[in-house]
Design an enzyme around this catalytic site. Structure first.
Site, mmCIF file in Angstrom:
data_model
loop_
_atom_site.group_PDB
_atom_site.id
_atom_site.type_symbol
_atom_site.label_atom_id
_atom_site.label_comp_id
_atom_site.label_asym_id
_atom_site.label_seq_id
_atom_site.Cartn_x
_atom_site.Cartn_y
_atom_site.Cartn_z
ATOM 1 N N SER A 149 0.828 -1.200 0.000
ATOM 2 C CA SER A 149 0.000 0.000 0.000
ATOM 3 C C SER A 149 0.866 1.255 0.000
ATOM 4 C CB SER A 149 -0.961 -0.033 1.189
ATOM 5 O OG SER A 149 -1.929 0.972 1.086
ATOM 6 N N ASP A 302 -5.704 2.054 -3.745
ATOM 7 C CA ASP A 302 -6.916 1.840 -2.955
ATOM 8 C C ASP A 302 -7.261 3.080 -2.126
ATOM 9 O OD1 ASP A 302 -4.908 1.526 -1.068
ATOM 10 O OD2 ASP A 302 -5.620 -0.413 -0.324
#
Length: 571
Positions: A149, A302
């Site tokens: 991430s 995301d």
């Protein structure tokens, strides 16, 4: 045997023929160096948690490398074969722009193929939400994405999804973990050049972006909205420009200096759109060309951060609670306008996200379940309520989801809908920022802050454990001059009313989170991160905004209360 002796023994095991020459050489160097570098690399196995693996890349049992990823995939393969006996099993795999991500994704595919599991491997980097979409689109039993991430460049990770497109939840999370723990490095099998590994790309891309287009409400003001976009060297460059164009945005400008995928993230200290510095180049470009909106995404796309024009006409960064509140308000208002609300819809958020969203949902007669932190729990609510319609959801850490075609936070779809909200407001002579103030005026002015304390390594982990023990053992009577009236311990699943002494059960899975509610409605939450060496403190205060003209005054009042709370907690 002392810990130092145990670490040395574990390290020496990595100098055998089971491991590559490069790995053996590096471990021998670590053994010679000794100290914290050796200790941190081998003092434990890298935890396969409920979200998978995440850690620093390198040699060692507590590092991300082809062996720890191989063991994880071996365990997952064993679990899948037990869960789906006599069925064809397929798994989709994607990876982000991080160093080694592509190589790791191929190694993971080889382990699955060695167990006669069909693999759909994306031809190149793709957003995490597209992996979630691909699982159901292709009828897979599971999915994997290689990503860390928004962590720093030295990190990588491994997230596992189930057949609903959501990350692992009970009982599958524990089931996979049990299988992973049984695996030894020498057990891992790799099948190179397997005919079971299939390359995927454009067909899935087009289907995913078509679903995003279906979430849109029209072209109100889209041709008048000027957008600056940065992918911060990540995967969204493969999808966001196409999605924006298909959904009607024509005045779209890319920060070219950050558009090339690069795992070193050379133009930023951290590729995290939650941090102002990560969006600085985009904001500077927006000021230069007079843009209305800045959109920036993290490496696996995301999370999404935005900046909009404030009342003075200057670019202002929106935090995750603000963006989520406007997004949910926009979605529900447009659903109402289009006569789509039937009373059977719901939105969702996490327990550390602003309660303003609960107030908005209540106004529209829409349910708003509160979940533990992590979008897997929102995906789980969707899975458990197939008869209800999910409109959207959000969390304070810049993650949002629109509709249920993806079962994880989605920077591409939410970026498009945040832009649509801004265009809609502009077409009405307003702005995104003014829409936020309108929301505060209608439902209450909620102000939040987040403090993250980084505690690295074994010593840092021990400090975080002790801090949480202290909160549980010594519940504060007041915080920032406000009396604490409730304490929620999500690990014991108990909510204690400190005024009456009564206990209520918390109907959520156990989690290492402590929450305090004050007599003024403030909410203070302490939560160790599940993916980073951090403990996070979430602070939320609120009061009515009876007049729009009072916005700045009430804002200062709320900021003062937050400062008092931080001071009393020593933050």
């Amino acid at each position: 045997m002392s810990l130092e002796q145990e670490v040395l023994q574990r390290a020496k095991a990595w100098t055998t023929e089971t491991y590559s020459l490069q790995t053996r050489t590096r471990v021998k160097d670590l053994i010679e160096e000794g100290g914290d570098a050796l200790m941190d690399a081998f003092y434990k196995d890298l935890d396969f948690g409920t979200g998978g693996l995440r850690g620093i890349m390198g040699a060692g049992t507590n590092r991300i490398n082809k062996y720890t990823l191989g063991m994880a995939t071996q365990g997952l393969s064993n679990y899948l074969l037990k869960q789906f006996p006599n069925e064809e099993i397929s798994v989709a795999i994607a990876h982000d722009s991080r160093n080694n991500s592509k190589e790791f994704s191929h190694k993971v595919a080889q382990v699955l193929a060695a167990h006669d599991i069909k693999v759909y491997l994306f031809e190149d980097l793709r957003p995490t939400p597209e992996l979630s979409f691909a699982i159901r689109h292709l009828g897979c039993k599971s999915g994997i994405v290689i990503t860390a991430s928004h962590n720093p460049p030295e990190y990588n990770g491994y997230k596992v999804y189930w057949d609903d497109g959501g990350q692992l939840v009970p009982p599958h999370d524990k089931g996979v973990i049990e299988e992973v723990r049984k695996v030894k490095p020498e057990d891992v099998k790799f099948a190179e050049n397997s005919p079971l590994i299939f390359s995927i790309g454009k067909e899935v891309d087009d289907a995913y972006i078509k679903e995003i287009e279906k979430q849109c409400f029209g072209n109100d003001g889209k041709d008048k909205l000027k957008i600056v976009f940065t992918s911060i060297h990540g995967t969204s460059i493969t999808s966001m420009p196409h999605a924006m164009a298909l959904c009607g945005f024509t005045d779209f400008h890319i920060v070219e200096a950050q558009s090339t995928p690069d795992g070193n993230f050379p133009t930023v200290k951290s590729p995290n759109p939650e941090e102002a510095a990560a969006l600085k180049m985009a904001v500077d470009m927006a000021e230069e060309i007079g843009a209305d909106l800045v959109i920036g995404t993290d490496p696996d796309a995301d999370r999404v951060g935005i900046a909009v024009r404030d009342l003075k006409g200057e670019m202002a960064l929106m935090n995750g609670n603000q963006a989520a509140s406007v997004l949910i308000y926009y979605l529900l208002e447009r659903w109402k306008e289009n006569n789509r609300l039937t009373g059977n819809e719901f939105v969702a958020k996490t327990i550390v996200t602003t309660d303003l969203i609960d107030k908005i949902a209540e106004h529209y007669n829409v349910d708003c379940p509160n979940c533990l932190t992590g979008f897997k729990w929102i995906a789980d609510v969707i899975r458990k309520n197939p008869e209800k319609t999910f409109i959207g959801g959000g969390e304070e850490s810049y993650g949002y989801m629109i509709g249920d075609f993806v079962r994880d936070k989605d920077a591409i779809a939410s970026g498009v809908l945040l832009a649509e909200a801004a265009a809609w407001a502009k077409s009405k002579g307003s702005s995104f920022y003014e829409m936020l103030i309108e929301v505060y005026h209608k439902f209450g002015f909620y102000q939040e802050d987040l403090i993250s304390l980084t505690k690295k390594g074994m010593k840092g982990s021990e400090e975080i454990i002790q801090m949480m023990k202290d909160f549980r053992a010594n519940t504060p009577q007041e915080i920032g001059g406000e009396r604490v009236v409730k304490m929620l311990d999500y690990d014991s699943s108990k909510c204690t009313d400190l005024l009456s002494g009564t206990l209520e059960a918390i109907d959520l899975p156990k989690s290492n989170v402590v929450q305090f509610i004050t007599d003024k409605g403030s909410k203070i939450t302490a939560r160790p991160s599940g993916t980073e060496p951090k403990i996070k403190f979430y602070i939320s205060v609120n009061e009515p905004l009876t007049k729009v003209e009072d916005f700045e005054r009430v804002k200062k009042s709320l900021e003062g209360r937050i400062a008092d709370i931080k001071k009393s907690l020593g933050l």
